[in-house]
Scaffold this motif. Structure first.
Motif, mmCIF file in Angstrom:
data_model
loop_
_atom_site.group_PDB
_atom_site.id
_atom_site.type_symbol
_atom_site.label_atom_id
_atom_site.label_comp_id
_atom_site.label_asym_id
_atom_site.label_seq_id
_atom_site.Cartn_x
_atom_site.Cartn_y
_atom_site.Cartn_z
ATOM 1 N N ILE A 214 28.737 43.454 62.482
ATOM 2 C CA ILE A 214 27.970 43.001 63.902
ATOM 3 C C ILE A 214 27.726 44.134 64.486
ATOM 4 C CG2 ILE A 214 28.916 42.266 65.975
ATOM 5 C CD1 ILE A 214 30.834 40.334 64.675
ATOM 6 N N LEU A 256 21.493 37.368 58.789
ATOM 7 C CA LEU A 256 22.251 35.967 58.674
ATOM 8 C C LEU A 256 22.653 35.823 57.296
ATOM 9 C CD1 LEU A 256 21.982 34.290 61.187
ATOM 10 C CD2 LEU A 256 20.094 32.862 60.183
ATOM 11 N N MET A 259 26.131 37.589 56.858
ATOM 12 C CA MET A 259 26.902 36.905 57.550
ATOM 13 C C MET A 259 27.500 35.566 56.939
ATOM 14 S SD MET A 259 25.457 37.644 61.339
ATOM 15 C CE MET A 259 25.337 39.104 62.146
ATOM 16 N N CYS A 263 31.200 35.134 55.642
ATOM 17 C CA CYS A 263 32.127 34.046 56.179
ATOM 18 C C CYS A 263 32.434 33.056 55.015
ATOM 19 C CB CYS A 263 31.568 33.261 57.059
ATOM 20 S SG CYS A 263 31.089 34.422 58.566
ATOM 21 N N TRP A 266 35.386 34.326 53.294
ATOM 22 C CA TRP A 266 36.775 34.317 54.007
ATOM 23 C C TRP A 266 37.252 32.718 53.822
ATOM 24 C CZ3 TRP A 266 37.110 30.489 57.825
ATOM 25 C CH2 TRP A 266 38.397 30.499 58.641
ATOM 26 N N PHE A 267 36.101 31.906 53.909
ATOM 27 C CA PHE A 267 36.404 30.425 53.789
ATOM 28 C C PHE A 267 37.213 30.132 52.531
ATOM 29 C CE2 PHE A 267 34.955 26.046 52.693
ATOM 30 C CZ PHE A 267 35.885 25.358 53.516
ATOM 31 N N SER A 271 40.998 28.812 52.681
ATOM 32 C CA SER A 271 41.114 27.456 52.596
ATOM 33 C C SER A 271 42.135 27.015 51.813
ATOM 34 C CB SER A 271 39.886 26.886 52.082
ATOM 35 O OG SER A 271 39.927 25.378 52.040
ATOM 36 N N PRO A 272 42.899 25.873 52.127
ATOM 37 C CA PRO A 272 44.029 25.521 51.456
ATOM 38 C C PRO A 272 43.558 24.420 50.357
ATOM 39 C CG PRO A 272 44.265 24.259 53.625
ATOM 40 C CD PRO A 272 42.791 25.305 53.594
ATOM 41 N N SER A 273 42.510 23.927 50.619
ATOM 42 C CA SER A 273 42.136 22.842 49.747
ATOM 43 C C SER A 273 41.770 23.466 48.340
ATOM 44 C CB SER A 273 40.671 22.101 50.302
ATOM 45 O OG SER A 273 39.755 22.603 49.637
ATOM 46 N N ARG B 20 43.381 28.099 67.279
ATOM 47 C CA ARG B 20 42.371 28.368 66.505
ATOM 48 C C ARG B 20 41.214 27.236 66.684
ATOM 49 N NH1 ARG B 20 42.075 29.060 59.807
ATOM 50 N NH2 ARG B 20 43.639 30.927 60.381
ATOM 51 N N PHE B 69 26.463 39.272 67.655
ATOM 52 C CA PHE B 69 27.685 38.732 67.900
ATOM 53 C C PHE B 69 27.506 37.272 67.807
ATOM 54 C CE2 PHE B 69 31.492 37.026 70.068
ATOM 55 C CZ PHE B 69 32.179 37.545 69.325
ATOM 56 N N TRP B 71 25.063 35.338 66.596
ATOM 57 C CA TRP B 71 24.773 34.825 65.178
ATOM 58 C C TRP B 71 26.024 34.831 64.155
ATOM 59 C CZ3 TRP B 71 19.561 36.127 62.743
ATOM 60 C CH2 TRP B 71 18.485 35.504 63.533
ATOM 61 N N PHE B 72 26.714 35.957 64.367
ATOM 62 C CA PHE B 72 28.035 36.086 63.772
ATOM 63 C C PHE B 72 28.906 35.002 63.944
ATOM 64 C CE2 PHE B 72 32.262 37.173 62.309
ATOM 65 C CZ PHE B 72 32.184 37.480 61.071
ATOM 66 N N ILE B 75 28.120 31.359 62.818
ATOM 67 C CA ILE B 75 28.266 31.117 61.380
ATOM 68 C C ILE B 75 29.743 30.956 61.109
ATOM 69 C CG2 ILE B 75 28.221 31.978 59.068
ATOM 70 C CD1 ILE B 75 25.508 33.266 60.013
ATOM 71 N N ALA B 76 30.595 32.021 61.745
ATOM 72 C CA ALA B 76 31.798 32.002 61.515
ATOM 73 C C ALA B 76 32.597 30.762 62.066
ATOM 74 C CB ALA B 76 32.620 33.146 62.309
ATOM 75 N N PHE B 79 32.642 27.951 59.715
ATOM 76 C CA PHE B 79 33.343 27.878 58.535
ATOM 77 C C PHE B 79 34.820 27.669 59.122
ATOM 78 C CE2 PHE B 79 30.114 30.237 56.218
ATOM 79 C CZ PHE B 79 29.987 29.717 55.219
ATOM 80 N N MET B 80 35.086 28.297 60.275
ATOM 81 C CA MET B 80 36.539 27.914 61.007
ATOM 82 C C MET B 80 36.541 26.302 61.262
ATOM 83 S SD MET B 80 36.538 31.063 63.396
ATOM 84 C CE MET B 80 38.164 30.770 64.256
ATOM 85 N N ALA B 82 35.070 23.962 59.320
ATOM 86 C CA ALA B 82 35.414 23.299 58.035
ATOM 87 C C ALA B 82 36.649 23.604 57.559
ATOM 88 C CB ALA B 82 34.570 23.750 56.790
ATOM 89 N N ASP B 83 37.340 24.754 57.916
ATOM 90 C CA ASP B 83 38.828 25.147 57.365
ATOM 91 C C ASP B 83 39.706 24.257 58.317
ATOM 92 O OD1 ASP B 83 40.532 27.278 56.167
ATOM 93 O OD2 ASP B 83 41.183 27.568 58.353
ATOM 94 N N GLY B 86 39.933 20.993 56.755
ATOM 95 C CA GLY B 86 40.583 21.044 55.637
ATOM 96 C C GLY B 86 41.990 20.974 55.598
ATOM 97 N N ARG B 87 42.534 21.591 56.934
ATOM 98 C CA ARG B 87 43.947 21.439 57.103
ATOM 99 C C ARG B 87 44.526 20.179 57.777
ATOM 100 N NH1 ARG B 87 45.699 26.964 56.484
ATOM 101 N NH2 ARG B 87 43.744 28.319 56.324
#
Lengths: 286, 166
Positions: A214, A256, A259, A263, A266-267, A271-273, B20, B69, B71-72, B75-76, B79-80, B82-83, B86-87
């Motif tokens: 960042i 982009l 990033m 991410c 990280w996912f 991720s637990p799946s 979260r 920040f 943009w990040f 995206i982040a 994904f969070m 989607a996570d 998933g949980r």
């Protein structure tokens, strides 16, 4: 629209003919073009041969890595030889396009081709061991530390565009070569310090890499607006404005991608799946 | 396949990941407002400028940091999200509250600090700017209030549910 630099006049950086002794009209000569073409072809040829040969003993090297390598090497070729490289010597917009290709896009494509992994599985065992020992050394760790790689990468650009360096670079062939090498090397080190695609001997936390990315992206966009607002020495205002915007939006697009890839890693690891666990990075050497 | 939105089935997970959910919303809201700003006001309407000559240097720094920040964050937070799915821990009202709060706070910062104090750019040029500034900042304040109400209401539901359990 291209805005060429005024040749000669005071304030232009393309003033070779004013300095007879230091003139460098052979910046891009015919022979140099051919030499580059051979080097580029050799890079693609050696990579392909190594991947094909080692695929007999090891896991098959996937097609997308050949493509990624070829595309990355072609980006380098466009930046160092041919019409774009020539015009980058005269027009700031072309210079900026070279900056994006060589410093940002080529490094990502080349990193995705996993050259270190390929090298390690191609070399004989004893040399491969020596190389992996070298990769685990403190010096290499320091170079691929995200903070240092970011300072090296973004700091180098600030130095170039906010001092006389940009002007000088277009008068001395050596400086021109050193800077362009730096642009690629720093871009590559930064990419592999943020994204662990290839073999990585020391890993930093996701948070550490995210914050570094960042801040580096911010440094890049601040610099591109600063170029717009305060043109570098010898660059006409209109050219600086267009170049600055190209750097801002083009750089933004590549950031982009970085990033998104970070991410996504990280996912996958968080991720637990079970479906996402299948695509965890595998070793291609064993 | 487990039901994703069965309130009983995932209540425990939702509460475990309540903050979260909130942060996912806050980051997404910040990114969303920055995206609307960029696409609608810069690119479509051409009301905002890439750079205007009255911008202070600190404005460039602030803009660069928020640009990167946001943009990040977009995206982040995707994904969070989607996570969380998933949980089986997604909590809509907590997430929406986060979006309104994060988006509102960023818009208020943009409207007061970046536009007015740092003079990064104005909402529109060659017009009386006051009604635009008022509309911008009042909308931001309303978003913050609405976001806080949503978040506090879900908190109330949480404590209420905990009370019923014991």
């Amino acid at each position: 629209m291209m805005v060429p630099y005024p040749t000669g006049g005071i304030g232009s950086f393309n003033t070779q003919h004013n300095h007879g002794a230091r003139s460098d009209t052979a910046f891009f000569s015919f022979a140099v073009d051919w030499a580059w073409l051979l080097i580029i072809l050799a890079c693609i040829g050696v990579y392909t041969a190594a991947a094909l040969i080692t695929s007999r003993q090891h896991r098959t090297w996937p097609l997308h890595r050949y493509l990624s390598w070829t595309a990355g090497v072609l980006c380098v070729m466009l930046s160092v030889t041919g019409p774009l490289a020539r015009s980058s010597h005269l027009s700031f917009q072309s210079h900026m396009l070279v900056h994006l290709l060589l410093g940002m896009l080529a490094p990502i494509l080349i990193a995705y081709a996993k050259p270190v992994t390929l090298l390690l599985r191609t070399l004989p065992v004893t040399s491969a061991r020596k190389l992996s020992r070298l990769l685990r050394s403190k010096v290499v760790h320091a170079f691929v530390h995200p903070w240092l790689a970011a300072i090296w990468n973004i700091g180098g650009m600030w130095l170039l565009y906010t001092t006389d360096l940009f002007h000088l670079m277009h008068q001395y062939r050596l400086l021109y070569a050193v800077f362009h090498f730096h642009l690629f090397a720093a871009g590559y080190l930064f990419t592999i310090s943020i994204l662990y695609i290839d073999l990585t001997s020391r890993r930093h936390s996701f948070r550490n890499r995210a914050v570094t990315l960042i801040i580096a992206a911010a440094g890049h966009s601040i610099l591109s607006k600063a170029i717009y607002a305060y043109p570098p020495a010898g660059v006409p205002r209109e050219a600086a404005e267009q170049g600055g915007m190209l750097m801002y939006y083009g750089g933004g697009a590549v950031e982009l991608v970085l990033m998104f890839a970070l991410c996504a890693q990280w996912f996958r690891s968080a991720s637990p799946s079970p479906r996402s666990k299948k695509v965890l990075p595998r070793s291609d050497i064993t | 396949m487990k039901p994703i939105e069965s309130a009983r089935g995932n209540r425990k997970e939702r509460e475990k990941y309540a903050s979260r959910n909130l942060w996912t919303g806050i980051l997404f809201g910040l990114g969303l407002v920055a995206f609307i700003d960029e696409v609608v006001f810069h690119q479509l309407l051409h009301w905002h400028h890439f750079y205007d000559k009255s911008t202070k240097d600190i404005g460039l720094v602030s803009d660069g940091l928020f640009h990167a920040f946001s943009w990040f964050a977009t995206i982040a937070s995707s994904f969070m999200l989607a996570d969380l799915h998933g949980r089986h821990a997604f909590w809509l009202s907590q997430w929406l509250g986060g979006i309104l709060l994060g988006g509102g706070v960023f818009q208020l910062y943009d409207g007061i600090i970046q536009h007015k104090l740092m003079r990064l750019h104005q909402i529109r040029y060659n017009v009386d700017i006051r009604p635009y500034d008022w509309a911008w900042n009042v909308i931001a304040a309303l978003m913050i209030v609405a976001g806080l109400i949503l978040i506090l209401r879900t908190r109330h539901v949480r404590t209420h549910a905990e009370g019923a359990d014991s």
